[in-house]
Design a protein around this motif. Structure first.
Motif, PDB file in Angstrom:
ATOM      1  N   THR A  69       1.085  -1.057  -0.388  1.00  0.00           N
ATOM      2  CA  THR A  69      -0.139   0.092   0.328  1.00  0.00           C
ATOM      3  C   THR A  69       0.973   1.426  -0.017  1.00  0.00           C
ATOM      4  O   THR A  69       0.738   2.582  -0.314  1.00  0.00           O
ATOM      5  CB  THR A  69      -1.238  -0.197   1.250  1.00  0.00           C
ATOM      6  OG1 THR A  69      -0.111   0.276   2.353  1.00  0.00           O
ATOM      7  CG2 THR A  69      -2.168  -0.976   1.276  1.00  0.00           C
ATOM      8  N   LYS A  70       1.529   1.354   0.636  1.00  0.00           N
ATOM      9  CA  LYS A  70       3.091   2.273   0.440  1.00  0.00           C
ATOM     10  C   LYS A  70       4.451   1.398   0.106  1.00  0.00           C
ATOM     11  O   LYS A  70       4.993   0.902  -0.043  1.00  0.00           O
ATOM     12  CB  LYS A  70       3.926   2.753   1.534  1.00  0.00           C
ATOM     13  CG  LYS A  70       1.798   3.506   1.981  1.00  0.00           C
ATOM     14  CD  LYS A  70       2.222   4.178   3.748  1.00  0.00           C
ATOM     15  CE  LYS A  70       1.081   4.529   4.261  1.00  0.00           C
ATOM     16  NZ  LYS A  70       1.167   5.568   5.365  1.00  0.00           N
ATOM     17  N   LEU A  71       5.059   2.726  -0.780  1.00  0.00           N
ATOM     18  CA  LEU A  71       6.347   2.583  -1.606  1.00  0.00           C
ATOM     19  C   LEU A  71       7.178   3.445  -1.277  1.00  0.00           C
ATOM     20  O   LEU A  71       6.789   4.221  -1.959  1.00  0.00           O
ATOM     21  CB  LEU A  71       6.285   2.075  -3.208  1.00  0.00           C
ATOM     22  CG  LEU A  71       5.384   0.737  -3.238  1.00  0.00           C
ATOM     23  CD1 LEU A  71       5.424   0.663  -4.932  1.00  0.00           C
ATOM     24  CD2 LEU A  71       6.858  -0.415  -2.994  1.00  0.00           C
ATOM     25  N   ASN A  72       8.415   3.042  -0.693  1.00  0.00           N
ATOM     26  CA  ASN A  72       9.724   4.192  -1.030  1.00  0.00           C
ATOM     27  C   ASN A  72      10.634   3.927  -1.743  1.00  0.00           C
ATOM     28  O   ASN A  72      11.569   3.050  -1.505  1.00  0.00           O
ATOM     29  CB  ASN A  72      10.438   5.012   0.337  1.00  0.00           C
ATOM     30  CG  ASN A  72      10.816   6.068   1.370  1.00  0.00           C
ATOM     31  OD1 ASN A  72      11.828   6.178   0.139  1.00  0.00           O
ATOM     32  ND2 ASN A  72      10.619   6.344   1.778  1.00  0.00           N
ATOM     33  N   LEU A  73      11.190   4.819  -2.854  1.00  0.00           N
ATOM     34  CA  LEU A  73      11.696   4.108  -3.800  1.00  0.00           C
ATOM     35  C   LEU A  73      13.286   5.035  -3.876  1.00  0.00           C
ATOM     36  O   LEU A  73      13.105   6.021  -3.645  1.00  0.00           O
ATOM     37  CB  LEU A  73      11.229   4.287  -5.234  1.00  0.00           C
ATOM     38  CG  LEU A  73      10.137   2.676  -4.932  1.00  0.00           C
ATOM     39  CD1 LEU A  73       9.179   2.779  -6.497  1.00  0.00           C
ATOM     40  CD2 LEU A  73      10.860   1.757  -4.557  1.00  0.00           C
ATOM     41  N   ALA A  74      13.974   4.658  -4.226  1.00  0.00           N
ATOM     42  CA  ALA A  74      14.895   5.895  -4.882  1.00  0.00           C
ATOM     43  C   ALA A  74      14.890   5.593  -6.589  1.00  0.00           C
ATOM     44  O   ALA A  74      13.946   4.771  -6.923  1.00  0.00           O
ATOM     45  CB  ALA A  74      16.688   4.518  -4.878  1.00  0.00           C
ATOM     46  N   LEU A  75      15.532   7.334  -7.278  1.00  0.00           N
ATOM     47  CA  LEU A  75      15.185   6.510  -8.201  1.00  0.00           C
ATOM     48  C   LEU A  75      15.539   6.251  -9.251  1.00  0.00           C
ATOM     49  O   LEU A  75      16.793   5.376  -9.045  1.00  0.00           O
ATOM     50  CB  LEU A  75      15.587   8.446  -9.039  1.00  0.00           C
ATOM     51  CG  LEU A  75      15.651   9.289 -10.229  1.00  0.00           C
ATOM     52  CD1 LEU A  75      14.319   9.525  -9.991  1.00  0.00           C
ATOM     53  CD2 LEU A  75      16.438  10.256 -10.308  1.00  0.00           C
ATOM     54  N   GLY A  76      14.816   5.846 -10.257  1.00  0.00           N
ATOM     55  CA  GLY A  76      15.130   4.861 -11.320  1.00  0.00           C
ATOM     56  C   GLY A  76      14.930   3.188 -11.054  1.00  0.00           C
ATOM     57  O   GLY A  76      15.369   2.057 -11.486  1.00  0.00           O
ATOM     58  N   ASP A  77      14.756   3.193  -9.544  1.00  0.00           N
ATOM     59  CA  ASP A  77      14.053   2.047  -9.381  1.00  0.00           C
ATOM     60  C   ASP A  77      13.077   0.887  -9.697  1.00  0.00           C
ATOM     61  O   ASP A  77      12.151   1.756 -10.100  1.00  0.00           O
ATOM     62  CB  ASP A  77      14.058   1.942  -7.198  1.00  0.00           C
ATOM     63  CG  ASP A  77      15.190   1.597  -6.677  1.00  0.00           C
ATOM     64  OD1 ASP A  77      16.633   1.880  -7.220  1.00  0.00           O
ATOM     65  OD2 ASP A  77      15.074   1.778  -5.276  1.00  0.00           O
ATOM     66  N   GLU A  78      13.512  -0.126 -10.296  1.00  0.00           N
ATOM     67  CA  GLU A  78      12.102  -0.912 -10.580  1.00  0.00           C
ATOM     68  C   GLU A  78      11.047  -2.250  -9.929  1.00  0.00           C
ATOM     69  O   GLU A  78      12.245  -2.364  -8.379  1.00  0.00           O
ATOM     70  CB  GLU A  78      12.664  -2.336 -11.611  1.00  0.00           C
ATOM     71  CG  GLU A  78      10.876  -3.214 -12.714  1.00  0.00           C
ATOM     72  CD  GLU A  78      11.732  -3.430 -13.756  1.00  0.00           C
ATOM     73  OE1 GLU A  78      11.807  -2.766 -14.631  1.00  0.00           O
ATOM     74  OE2 GLU A  78      12.623  -4.400 -13.552  1.00  0.00           O
TER      75      GLU A  78
END
Length: 319
Positions: free
Chosen positions: A239-248
């Motif tokens: 329900t929530k995501l915290n990603l780095a730029l460019g992460d797939e």
């Protein structure tokens, strides 16, 4: 965890929402007891067998090569579905099992009749070639082509329904290959109102022909009309995501809508309006700009007769 929650909810909802009616083929009884005669369709075959059973001892074994070759169930006691048709929640449900290497498959048998060729002619199909049916006591043998994997080959089934007024209607119903179901038995269903041409018939069924989109053997364990008003519900894997730029990231959703065939549509950025960016139960996405995003997944009835269910995923993409 999500799958377990939905399974528990499914059982509770089905108990009150799904009621049987309009039985065409029932498990636990022979075809003779039910007034059913099996015929070949094209070079396919249909026979009663004890190789697999959903309940009791017998099922109907259908061998198919394409959408115009399979098996036909002819009904002496013609089911009248006219009173069931007006309810959009009434679905024709098939319980079936695709042959796998754990099953010993029957061989040979008698000739089919020309009815299979006549049905094959619907929608530009198969010619008037009489098929070869696998007999009840046919010799044991290996599966076609060395055995059918339970998840291989078949992706869709074709139903051709002939009514006593001589008219034919048809439906193409997808097979869910994501799970093996109960002891390998699965269900697939289509609303009566979604069967092409059925509205123009008298709705008294004289036969149902079944075929698949590939060379395979499958077993019919049950065929009946059910009433299913179960609302669509579901959950994404996160329900929530915290990603780095460019992460797939790989995303998926589990939906439940009773016997209904479900579709999954994804919108990856609500800021430009809810659109269809991808259609699949499982998708992959890579975010190339930092910021906050709202992903919207819509789970819907394939035939548009139930209210869709929508849920969201909040995404933060860090610089």
């Amino acid at each position: 965890m999500i799958r377990m929650m939905l399974a528990t909810m499914a059982g509770a909802m089905c108990a009150g929402a799904v009621a049987q009616s309009g039985v065409l083929y029932a498990p636990g009884r022979t075809i003779d007891d039910q007034g059913i005669v099996l015929r070949s369709w094209g070079s396919g075959a249909a026979s009663q067998t004890d190789e697999a059973a959903y309940e009791g001892i017998y099922s109907v074994r259908v061998s198919t090569r394409n959408f115009f070759q399979g098996g036909i169930l002819n009904f002496a006691n013609t089911p009248d579905l006219a009173t069931l048709y007006p309810d959009k929640n009434n679905l024709l449900r098939l319980t079936f099992r695709v042959a796998d290497l754990n099953l010993t498959l029957g061989g040979g048998g008698g000739k089919g009749d020309a009815q299979g060729g006549a049905i094959g002619g619907l929608a530009g199909g198969g010619g008037g070639v009489a098929g070869t049916a696998g007999g009840k006591g046919g010799g044991r043998g290996a599966a076609q082509g060395g055995g059918q994997s339970e998840k291989a080959a078949l992706k869709e089934l074709r139903f051709v329904i002939t009514t006593t007024d001589g008219k034919r209607s048809e439906a193409y119903v997808p097979i869910d290959t994501s799970s093996s179901g109960d002891r390998g038995w699965r269900t697939t269903a289509i609303p009566l109102q979604a069967i092409a041409g059925f509205d123009k018939t008298n709705k008294i069924v004289s036969s149902v022909a079944l075929a698949g989109d590939a060379t395979a053997v499958f077993y019919v364990g049950d065929l009946r009309v059910i009433n299913d008003s179960t609302p669509i519900s579901g959950e994404p894997n996160v329900t929530k995501l915290n990603l780095a730029l460019g992460d797939e990231v790989q995303l998926w959703a589990y939906g439940y809508g009773g016997a209904s065939v479900l579709t999954y549509k994804w919108d990856f950025d609500s800021k430009d309006g809810i659109q269809v960016d991808a259609e699949s139960q499982v998708v992959k996405r890579k975010f190339r700009k930092p910021g906050k995003y709202t992903i919207t997944v819509t789970i819907a009835d394939k035939y548009g007769l139930k209210k869709p269910y929508t849920t969201t995923i909040d995404v933060t993409v860090n610089p």
